[in-house]
Design an enzyme around this catalytic site. Structure first.
Site, PDB file in Angstrom:
ATOM      1  N   ARG A 117      -3.096   3.132   0.590  1.00 60.77           N
ATOM      2  CA  ARG A 117      -3.282   2.866  -0.680  1.00 60.77           C
ATOM      3  C   ARG A 117      -4.910   2.899  -0.968  1.00 60.77           C
ATOM      4  NH1 ARG A 117       0.302  -0.757  -4.811  1.00 60.77           N
ATOM      5  NH2 ARG A 117       1.670   1.038  -4.345  1.00 60.77           N
ATOM      6  N   GLN A 147       6.914   6.184  -4.190  1.00 56.33           N
ATOM      7  CA  GLN A 147       7.686   5.724  -5.240  1.00 56.33           C
ATOM      8  C   GLN A 147       8.745   6.609  -5.583  1.00 56.33           C
ATOM      9  OE1 GLN A 147       7.376   2.414  -6.695  1.00 56.33           O
ATOM     10  NE2 GLN A 147       9.520   3.429  -7.670  1.00 56.33           N
TER      11      GLN A 147
END
Ligand code: CP
Ligand code: NVA
Length: 315
Positions: A117, A147
């Site tokens: 990330r 996601q």
């Protein structure tokens, strides 16, 4: 910038060896492969118990905070028989200037998969370029594909086949919106984005969607976007790394999802949000905590989808 963008149909050879199966962005996959990942994810959700990560390790690099992504990847890896290592910028040499490329080459000698990330998508691509093991995009400023795989799984669970379905986005044209654009094109549903002009998605992204024949539109009118939709989605007004302040709030206030906006969608429309949420900003408490909201199922599906993605990456 290093070049790793391609449709992820494997096997591909690099220097005579099988290329690692990176999960970088939804637009790099063809529809069949994405559907395959979701089928495996659903099998795990429905009780599949094999352990394809036995003896394997996932390294997770977090240059931004996380609750869901970190915990769902950790739990998914353990339930698949593997182990995880958490690295943050502050407690690794990345924080002291060691390059992403050097980090990639070293970690590839220790672990079997790397998730990152980070802020710039160039860093993700550099990691993938230098790593000899699969790299997974756990969010960048530009996209959040894991996601949106969970979101598509949730949408399918609630609404059945996606062909003919309409998703409406009301809010910031951010990283999460960008992955929704990728998903609309690859999974074949209609996506209507309503964003302030100053916070619209990158025009190149929309041009890509239209070139690919995607049913994706952009308006500045939330009421127009949500009319008759099957699902309304939004996200925080201030993403990690964005400058907080009055400007964004003023621009985005007309895009807040409230009961009046929900009422313009289909009566059985669902509300989705990747979380974390600021109740009273991008969505009212009445909507996110109300009967049309599916955000907890959506969050749960992160766990199942991480298993599908990890299994795909390890072939
Ligand atoms: N939705 C999501 O990615 O949440 P985290 O920032 O908590 O990982
Ligand atoms: N758009 C948000 C998503 C958080 C999961 C951010 O980037 O902060």
């Amino acid at each position: 910038m290093v070049g790793v963008r391609r449709i992820a149909r494997e096997p591909a050879l690099v220097d005579g060896r099988l290329a690692p199966r990176h999960f970088l962005d939804i637009d790099q996959f063809d529809s069949a492969e994405l559907r395959g990942i979701l089928e495996v994810s659903a099998a795990y959700k429905n009780g599949r118990r094999n352990r394809p990560l036995a003896g394997k390790t996932l390294a997770m690099i977090f240059e931004k905070p996380s609750t869901r992504t970190r915990v769902s990847f950790e739990v998914a890896t353990r339930q698949l028989g593997g182990d995880t290592i958490f690295l943050s910028t502050t407690d690794s040499q990345l924080g002291r200037g060691e390059t992403i490329g050097d980090t990639a080459r070293v970690l590839s000698r220790y672990v079997d998969v790397i998730m990152i990330r980070t802020d710039l998508s160039q860093k993700l691509e550099e990691l993938a370029h230098y790593a000899s093991v699969p790299v997974i995009n756990g969010l960048t400023n530009a996209s959040h594909p894991c996601q949106i795989m969970a979101d598509v799984m949730t949408l399918q669970e609630k609404k059945g086949p996606l062909a003919g379905r309409t998703v409406a986005w009301s809010g910031d044209g951010n990283n999460v919106a960008a992955s929704w654009v990728h998903a609309a094109v690859r999974f074949g549903f209609t996506l209507r984005l309503a964003c302030p002009a100053a916070l619209s998605p990158n025009p190149a992204l929309l041009e890509w969607a239209w070139r690919e024949g995607g049913r994706v539109s952009l308006t500045q009118e939330p009421c127009e976007a949500v009319a008759g939709a099957d699902c309304i989605v939004t996200d925080t007004w201030v993403s990690m790394g964005d400058e907080a302040g009055g400007r964004r709030h003023n621009l985005l206030a007309p895009y807040r999802v409230d009961q009046a906006l929900m009422a313009r969608a289909k009566p059985d429309a669902i509300f989705m949000h990747c979380l974390p949420v600021k109740r009273g900003e991008e969505v009212t408490a009445e909507v996110i905590d109300g009967p049309q909201s599916v955000v907890w199922d959506e969050a749960e599906n992160r766990l199942h989808v991480q298993k599908g993605i990890l299994t795909w990456c390890l072939g």
